[in-house]
Scaffold this motif. Sequence first.
Motif, PDB file in Angstrom:
ATOM      1  N   LEU A 114      10.118   1.159   8.189  1.00 13.13           N
ATOM      2  CA  LEU A 114       9.467   0.080   7.444  1.00 13.13           C
ATOM      3  C   LEU A 114       8.941   0.549   6.091  1.00 13.13           C
ATOM      4  O   LEU A 114       8.963  -0.205   5.112  1.00 13.13           O
ATOM      5  N   LYS A 115       8.493   1.790   6.013  1.00 12.61           N
ATOM      6  CA  LYS A 115       8.001   2.306   4.723  1.00 12.61           C
ATOM      7  C   LYS A 115       9.109   2.270   3.679  1.00 12.61           C
ATOM      8  O   LYS A 115       8.871   1.915   2.522  1.00 12.61           O
ATOM      9  N   ASP A 116      10.317   2.635   4.084  1.00 10.97           N
ATOM     10  CA  ASP A 116      11.452   2.595   3.160  1.00 10.97           C
ATOM     11  C   ASP A 116      11.896   1.158   2.911  1.00 10.97           C
ATOM     12  O   ASP A 116      12.224   0.783   1.774  1.00 10.97           O
ATOM     13  N   HIS A 154       5.420  -8.093  10.089  1.00  9.26           N
ATOM     14  CA  HIS A 154       5.239  -6.637  10.200  1.00  9.26           C
ATOM     15  C   HIS A 154       4.348  -6.117   9.071  1.00  9.26           C
ATOM     16  O   HIS A 154       3.513  -5.232   9.280  1.00  9.26           O
ATOM     17  N   ILE A 155       4.539  -6.666   7.877  1.00  9.62           N
ATOM     18  CA  ILE A 155       3.679  -6.269   6.758  1.00  9.62           C
ATOM     19  C   ILE A 155       2.233  -6.642   7.055  1.00  9.62           C
ATOM     20  O   ILE A 155       1.311  -5.850   6.865  1.00  9.62           O
ATOM     21  N   ALA A 156       2.035  -7.868   7.573  1.00 11.94           N
ATOM     22  CA  ALA A 156       0.683  -8.323   7.905  1.00 11.94           C
ATOM     23  C   ALA A 156       0.053  -7.424   8.954  1.00 11.94           C
ATOM     24  O   ALA A 156      -1.133  -7.086   8.874  1.00 11.94           O
ATOM     25  N   GLY A 157       0.826  -7.026   9.962  1.00 14.29           N
ATOM     26  CA  GLY A 157       0.298  -6.136  10.995  1.00 14.29           C
ATOM     27  C   GLY A 157      -0.116  -4.792  10.445  1.00 14.29           C
ATOM     28  O   GLY A 157      -1.112  -4.198  10.875  1.00 14.29           O
ATOM     29  N   ALA A 158       0.639  -4.305   9.471  1.00 11.97           N
ATOM     30  CA  ALA A 158       0.350  -2.988   8.906  1.00 11.97           C
ATOM     31  C   ALA A 158      -0.890  -2.987   8.028  1.00 11.97           C
ATOM     32  O   ALA A 158      -1.502  -1.930   7.804  1.00 11.97           O
ATOM     33  N   ILE A 159      -1.297  -4.176   7.509  1.00  8.00           N
ATOM     34  CA  ILE A 159      -2.497  -4.229   6.659  1.00  8.00           C
ATOM     35  C   ILE A 159      -3.642  -4.954   7.363  1.00  8.00           C
ATOM     36  O   ILE A 159      -4.577  -5.429   6.726  1.00  8.00           O
ATOM     37  N   ASN A 160      -3.561  -5.035   8.685  1.00  9.10           N
ATOM     38  CA  ASN A 160      -4.648  -5.614   9.471  1.00  9.10           C
ATOM     39  C   ASN A 160      -5.744  -4.571   9.656  1.00  9.10           C
ATOM     40  O   ASN A 160      -5.493  -3.452  10.116  1.00  9.10           O
ATOM     41  N   LYS A 171      -6.426   3.332  13.667  1.00 12.28           N
ATOM     42  CA  LYS A 171      -5.443   4.320  13.180  1.00 12.28           C
ATOM     43  C   LYS A 171      -4.073   4.099  13.801  1.00 12.28           C
ATOM     44  O   LYS A 171      -3.351   5.047  14.124  1.00 12.28           O
ATOM     45  N   THR A 172      -3.717   2.814  13.966  1.00 12.59           N
ATOM     46  CA  THR A 172      -2.411   2.483  14.528  1.00 12.59           C
ATOM     47  C   THR A 172      -1.507   1.815  13.493  1.00 12.59           C
ATOM     48  O   THR A 172      -0.534   1.150  13.858  1.00 12.59           O
ATOM     49  N   SER A 173      -1.824   1.978  12.218  1.00 14.64           N
ATOM     50  CA  SER A 173      -0.985   1.446  11.150  1.00 14.64           C
ATOM     51  C   SER A 173      -0.483   2.583  10.271  1.00 14.64           C
ATOM     52  O   SER A 173      -1.261   3.449   9.852  1.00 14.64           O
ATOM     53  N   PHE A 174       0.797   2.554   9.949  1.00 21.40           N
ATOM     54  CA  PHE A 174       1.355   3.597   9.080  1.00 21.40           C
ATOM     55  C   PHE A 174       0.912   3.441   7.627  1.00 21.40           C
ATOM     56  O   PHE A 174       1.182   4.312   6.796  1.00 21.40           O
ATOM     57  N   LEU A 175       0.201   2.341   7.313  1.00 24.84           N
ATOM     58  CA  LEU A 175      -0.333   2.153   5.957  1.00 24.84           C
ATOM     59  C   LEU A 175      -1.841   2.412   5.895  1.00 24.84           C
ATOM     60  O   LEU A 175      -2.480   2.098   4.892  1.00 24.84           O
ATOM     61  N   ARG A 176      -2.406   2.999   6.935  1.00 26.28           N
ATOM     62  CA  ARG A 176      -3.871   3.122   7.022  1.00 26.28           C
ATOM     63  C   ARG A 176      -4.497   3.928   5.884  1.00 26.28           C
ATOM     64  O   ARG A 176      -5.684   3.751   5.582  1.00 26.28           O
TER      65      ARG A 176
END
Length: 448
Positions: A414-416, A250-256, A263-268
């Motif tokens: 996931l952010k928390d 999940h972490i890897a997906g968020a920083i892909n 704009k489909t990642s909450f870490l964008r």
Amino acid sequence: MSSEFDSASLLSRADQLVELARAAGADQADAVVVRSRSKSVSVRQGKVESTDSAESDDFSLRVFVGKRVASVSANPGFDLKVLAERAVAMAKVSPEDPYAGLADKEDLATTFPDLKLFDPTEVSSEELTQAALAMEEAALSVDGVTNSSGSGASSGLGGMVLVTSDGFSGSYMGSRFGRSVSVIAGEGTKMERDYDFDSRLYYSELDSSEDIGRRAGERVVRRVNPRQVKTASNLTVVFDPRVARGFVGHIAGAINGASVARKTSFLRDKMGEQVLKPGLTIIDDPRRVHGSASRPFDGEGVAGERLTMIEDGVLKHWFLSSSTARELGLKTNGRGARGGTSVSPTSTNLSLEPGDVSPEELIRSIGTGFYVTELIGHGANMITGEYSRGASGYWIENGEIAYPVSEVTIASNLKDMFMRLTLANDIDRDFSVASPTIAIEGMTLAGL
């Protein structure tokens, strides 16, 4: 198996494809050949259920006419000239892609280190059968195991050839051997199922069939007669390394980078900011010797270096291919992976670096919590970070594993979760995603 990958002939055909594409009007082109060979045996209740063998050579050609791109694929025996002309004709009528193009020439790999990815050991169908039978027998011999869901063993190789119109030409090959078994304990509506497995690049490094079978049997017996627990909030949930690897995914997906560009990642919008708990580090290393996902170059010919993706909890890099990097105004970091006729960024040997305490010490420090060994469903929203998964595992009481638990749901954001991680020291780097046991504070458990 070593004789089955004739890179010279495949490189020659790929080079011909590229030259014919240029002659047909392509400004740039690259050709890929992926060769795979596999053999597997499945058994159940002491009898062979299937013996499979597969071979494939998949050719793909990608051409660029200005900012227009098209890709075609074919099997062996096709007419090279016809394929090249068809690809160029398709590109000429395709819509423009402002980010299309080969990797920049200065980024291409120039050295090809031996990463120890290939074991030439030949494993016969008889040997695979004996391994599968031995696993099942060992699992069924564990007191309390009542049935088998099957056992299997496999061997195979995969090779890749890449040629580009910018002068890149390279190939590599890797082997893979695997064993797995699934068994049942309990009867009727109280049946439980569990499994164990191993997968390695080198045959001699596989866990023995007897060890894998015994572990599977012991795992399933521990799950018999699970209890349900009451709903709880602000609970510490511990992820077994098996499920922790999925969490790191999940972490890897968020920083892909592709997710960031879409704009489909909450870490964008979090580059350079704290995204994990301070002190935590995530590393991605495509050139780790003998690594499960190692490669001397990516799907575009870029070497890729070891990167600290997240350092001391701070986000440092996205996973980038050439087109994704251009869209984000950056340079590729060699994480482009070929998927059919397309290239997308992905991780390689990804590791959430371990902590300093043993899993037992971590669990003792928790007191009361929930130890997860299996997750159900895909309840992770990568746009918002909302996380909700069905789970089973064991209740932790007084710092010890107390009894099996099933039919619960764990939830948080996931952010928390990323900011509340505590890590044990039991990392296994033999998988493409490596993670130790993880404890996450402040989760909600929905039960009775």
